[in-house]
Design a protein around this motif. Sequence first.
Motif, PDB file in Angstrom:
ATOM      1  N   MET A   6      98.947  15.496  35.448  1.00  0.00           N
ATOM      2  CA  MET A   6      97.416  14.803  34.973  1.00  0.00           C
ATOM      3  C   MET A   6      97.657  13.776  33.818  1.00  0.00           C
ATOM      4  O   MET A   6      97.069  12.803  34.179  1.00  0.00           O
ATOM      5  CB  MET A   6      96.741  15.997  34.310  1.00  0.00           C
ATOM      6  CG  MET A   6      95.272  15.785  33.940  1.00  0.00           C
ATOM      7  SD  MET A   6      94.494  16.762  33.066  1.00  0.00           S
ATOM      8  CE  MET A   6      95.386  16.483  31.529  1.00  0.00           C
ATOM      9  N   ASN A   7      98.614  13.784  32.908  1.00  0.00           N
ATOM     10  CA  ASN A   7      98.870  12.861  31.669  1.00  0.00           C
ATOM     11  C   ASN A   7      99.388  11.715  32.558  1.00  0.00           C
ATOM     12  O   ASN A   7      98.888  10.606  32.195  1.00  0.00           O
ATOM     13  CB  ASN A   7      99.956  13.464  30.734  1.00  0.00           C
ATOM     14  CG  ASN A   7      99.331  14.430  29.836  1.00  0.00           C
ATOM     15  OD1 ASN A   7      98.132  14.605  29.890  1.00  0.00           O
ATOM     16  ND2 ASN A   7     100.023  15.302  29.390  1.00  0.00           N
ATOM     17  N   LEU A   8     100.210  11.762  33.313  1.00  0.00           N
ATOM     18  CA  LEU A   8     100.771  10.497  34.114  1.00  0.00           C
ATOM     19  C   LEU A   8      99.719   9.883  34.800  1.00  0.00           C
ATOM     20  O   LEU A   8      99.435   8.688  34.775  1.00  0.00           O
ATOM     21  CB  LEU A   8     101.733  11.024  35.068  1.00  0.00           C
ATOM     22  CG  LEU A   8     102.379   9.704  35.743  1.00  0.00           C
ATOM     23  CD1 LEU A   8     103.149   8.676  34.847  1.00  0.00           C
ATOM     24  CD2 LEU A   8     103.466  10.249  36.685  1.00  0.00           C
ATOM     25  N   THR A   9      98.705  10.564  35.878  1.00  0.00           N
ATOM     26  CA  THR A   9      97.727   9.850  36.660  1.00  0.00           C
ATOM     27  C   THR A   9      96.625   9.595  35.821  1.00  0.00           C
ATOM     28  O   THR A   9      96.034   8.140  35.997  1.00  0.00           O
ATOM     29  CB  THR A   9      97.141  10.996  37.813  1.00  0.00           C
ATOM     30  OG1 THR A   9      96.748  12.020  36.971  1.00  0.00           O
ATOM     31  CG2 THR A   9      98.449  11.277  38.688  1.00  0.00           C
ATOM     32  N   ASP A  10      96.193  10.184  34.775  1.00  0.00           N
ATOM     33  CA  ASP A  10      95.142   9.556  33.894  1.00  0.00           C
ATOM     34  C   ASP A  10      95.509   8.237  33.098  1.00  0.00           C
ATOM     35  O   ASP A  10      94.880   7.465  33.056  1.00  0.00           O
ATOM     36  CB  ASP A  10      94.840  10.654  32.984  1.00  0.00           C
ATOM     37  CG  ASP A  10      94.004  11.789  33.406  1.00  0.00           C
ATOM     38  OD1 ASP A  10      93.724  11.778  34.702  1.00  0.00           O
ATOM     39  OD2 ASP A  10      93.548  12.796  32.717  1.00  0.00           O
ATOM     40  N   GLN A  15      94.151   1.142  36.765  1.00  0.00           N
ATOM     41  CA  GLN A  15      94.552   0.403  38.108  1.00  0.00           C
ATOM     42  C   GLN A  15      94.127   1.104  39.137  1.00  0.00           C
ATOM     43  O   GLN A  15      93.858   0.687  40.247  1.00  0.00           O
ATOM     44  CB  GLN A  15      96.110   0.264  38.056  1.00  0.00           C
ATOM     45  CG  GLN A  15      96.617  -0.629  36.814  1.00  0.00           C
ATOM     46  CD  GLN A  15      96.846   0.569  35.655  1.00  0.00           C
ATOM     47  OE1 GLN A  15      97.108   1.480  35.742  1.00  0.00           O
ATOM     48  NE2 GLN A  15      96.847  -0.185  34.484  1.00  0.00           N
ATOM     49  N   ALA A  16      94.335   2.415  39.539  1.00  0.00           N
ATOM     50  CA  ALA A  16      94.133   3.114  40.677  1.00  0.00           C
ATOM     51  C   ALA A  16      94.301   4.667  40.621  1.00  0.00           C
ATOM     52  O   ALA A  16      94.773   5.133  39.547  1.00  0.00           O
ATOM     53  CB  ALA A  16      94.916   2.695  41.901  1.00  0.00           C
ATOM     54  N   GLY A  17      93.724   5.252  41.248  1.00  0.00           N
ATOM     55  CA  GLY A  17      93.700   6.723  41.343  1.00  0.00           C
ATOM     56  C   GLY A  17      93.626   7.384  42.748  1.00  0.00           C
ATOM     57  O   GLY A  17      93.461   6.855  43.589  1.00  0.00           O
ATOM     58  N   VAL A  66      92.191  19.857  26.388  1.00  0.00           N
ATOM     59  CA  VAL A  66      92.677  19.319  27.320  1.00  0.00           C
ATOM     60  C   VAL A  66      91.652  19.569  28.680  1.00  0.00           C
ATOM     61  O   VAL A  66      91.412  18.204  29.075  1.00  0.00           O
ATOM     62  CB  VAL A  66      94.097  19.873  27.819  1.00  0.00           C
ATOM     63  CG1 VAL A  66      94.477  19.578  29.217  1.00  0.00           C
ATOM     64  CG2 VAL A  66      95.087  19.580  26.857  1.00  0.00           C
ATOM     65  N   PHE A  67      91.223  20.487  28.835  1.00  0.00           N
ATOM     66  CA  PHE A  67      89.991  20.477  30.090  1.00  0.00           C
ATOM     67  C   PHE A  67      88.966  19.730  29.670  1.00  0.00           C
ATOM     68  O   PHE A  67      88.637  18.963  30.443  1.00  0.00           O
ATOM     69  CB  PHE A  67      89.541  21.905  30.018  1.00  0.00           C
ATOM     70  CG  PHE A  67      90.185  23.100  30.663  1.00  0.00           C
ATOM     71  CD1 PHE A  67      91.506  23.113  30.632  1.00  0.00           C
ATOM     72  CD2 PHE A  67      89.576  23.706  31.689  1.00  0.00           C
ATOM     73  CE1 PHE A  67      92.236  24.098  31.113  1.00  0.00           C
ATOM     74  CE2 PHE A  67      90.212  24.661  32.483  1.00  0.00           C
ATOM     75  CZ  PHE A  67      91.590  24.981  32.272  1.00  0.00           C
ATOM     76  N   THR A  73      87.471  12.111  30.953  1.00  0.00           N
ATOM     77  CA  THR A  73      88.156  11.117  31.797  1.00  0.00           C
ATOM     78  C   THR A  73      87.735  11.034  33.399  1.00  0.00           C
ATOM     79  O   THR A  73      87.434   9.746  33.938  1.00  0.00           O
ATOM     80  CB  THR A  73      89.634  11.404  31.904  1.00  0.00           C
ATOM     81  OG1 THR A  73      90.075  11.366  30.489  1.00  0.00           O
ATOM     82  CG2 THR A  73      90.484  10.252  32.736  1.00  0.00           C
ATOM     83  N   ASN A  74      87.350  12.006  33.983  1.00  0.00           N
ATOM     84  CA  ASN A  74      86.869  11.917  35.584  1.00  0.00           C
ATOM     85  C   ASN A  74      85.261  11.340  35.374  1.00  0.00           C
ATOM     86  O   ASN A  74      85.032  10.485  36.204  1.00  0.00           O
ATOM     87  CB  ASN A  74      86.727  13.334  36.030  1.00  0.00           C
ATOM     88  CG  ASN A  74      88.154  13.902  36.414  1.00  0.00           C
ATOM     89  OD1 ASN A  74      89.064  13.186  36.371  1.00  0.00           O
ATOM     90  ND2 ASN A  74      88.404  15.038  37.121  1.00  0.00           N
TER      91      ASN A  74
END
Length: 157
Positions: A6-10, A15-17, A66-67, A73-74
Amino acid sequence: RVLQLMNLTDSRLAQAGNEKLELAMLSFFEQFRKIYIGDQVQKSSKLYRRLSEVLGLNDETMVLSVFIGKIITNLKYWGRCEPITSKTLQLLNDLSIGYPFSVRKLVKLSAVQFMLNNHTSEHFSFLGINNQSNLTDMRCRTTFYTALGRLLMVDLG
């Protein structure tokens, strides 16, 4: 590992998801919430020891942080993607309904205070009012404000 992913994708969301990956993470959060967050959970469980060792998350309050960070973020980056927005808001709603002790911890988090103080379309695009508002958008807004209302009422009992 999901939290590390999650940390990496966030960090790359600007750029992209990947919608399917985000939905999978939300499913993980939902199951994690049901099992490990609440008044009856053993705070000395192996899970919390492992989270502390690997990620530095020492207690339930840090995990809740974190939640909420993921929820914000979402809502910021995926506000125009109805499946992710709906599932994210359902997670927020479920957290706001949760055990009183956990909800009190939740309200004290700075990220929750941010949501309570900045609930506008400037921060959360799905709240934007447009001429093409549909029933799903209205449901998302209703879920969002219902959860915020519950969080505001925590101290009032």
